[in-house]
Design an enzyme around this catalytic site. Structure first.
Site, PDB file in Angstrom:
ATOM      1  CE  LYS A  73      44.079  50.114  44.419  1.00 37.78           C
ATOM      2  NZ  LYS A  73      44.430  50.115  43.012  1.00 37.78           N
ATOM      3  CE  LYS A 127      39.354  47.414  42.727  1.00 30.64           C
ATOM      4  NZ  LYS A 127      40.193  47.578  41.514  1.00 30.64           N
TER       5      LYS A 127
END
Ligand code: CTP
Length: 153
Positions: A46, A44
């Site tokens: 992240k 993602k």
């Protein structure tokens, strides 16, 4: 017995997370939390401060949470809903509309909860970074002052 399911990274666990989990639990009798794994976070884009193991431990210690499971892909939600016999899927309203399809796919209810304003993991990270920057500036100032004192000797 109504089962509620939610997902998230839950890094640097904060009051917004607690409020979300409290309201999610109050929608039913059992709350399952899918906590994003480090590998899924990487996918993602992240990067969390705490490892999956630590985040799962912290989320699991919250009194509103009955079970923590790993979230390792976007596709697993329908399977989890069937596997755990979930009645309600819920998540913060930053995701509004994004998971409506789960209702058609599985028959479970999908609801979005209002996010707590003015707090997020991103904000906590920025606040820590700001404190570090201020500290750094004050240390550099002190070093500069000392250097000037030495130069005057
Ligand atoms: N959440 C919330 N209120 C906040 C922050 C988060 O209700 N102020 C909810 C999110 O909507 C999500 C869950 O908590 O349903 C987990 O969110 P997560 O992405 O882990 O937390 P954030 O603080 O939003 O993290 P980031 O800043 O990295 O996006």
């Amino acid at each position: 017995m109504k089962t509620v399911l939610t997902y998230g990274t839950f890094d640097l666990f904060h009051a917004g997370h607690i409020r979300l989990l409290k309201r999610a639990r109050s929608l039913g009798d059992r709350l399952i939390v899918g906590c994003s794994t480090d590998e899924f976070n990487a996918l993602k884009g992240k990067q969390s401060v705490f490892s999956y193991e630590d985040r799962a431990l912290i989320v699991g210690a919250c009194k509103f949470v009955d079970l923590v499971i790993p979230e390792s892909s976007w596709q697993q939600k329908s399977d989890d809903i069937r596997k755990y016999d979930v009645d309600i899927f819920t998540i913060g309203d930053d995701w509004i509309g994004k998971f409506d399809h789960l209702s058609e796919e599985t028959g479970c209810a999908v609801t979005y909860l209002t996010r707590t304003p003015d707090i997020s993991t991103t904000d906590v990270k920025s606040a820590i970074q700001q404190l570090c920057d201020e500290k750094k500036r004050s240390i550099l100032g002190a070093v500069d002052h000392l250097r000037q004192c030495v130069d005057r000797l």
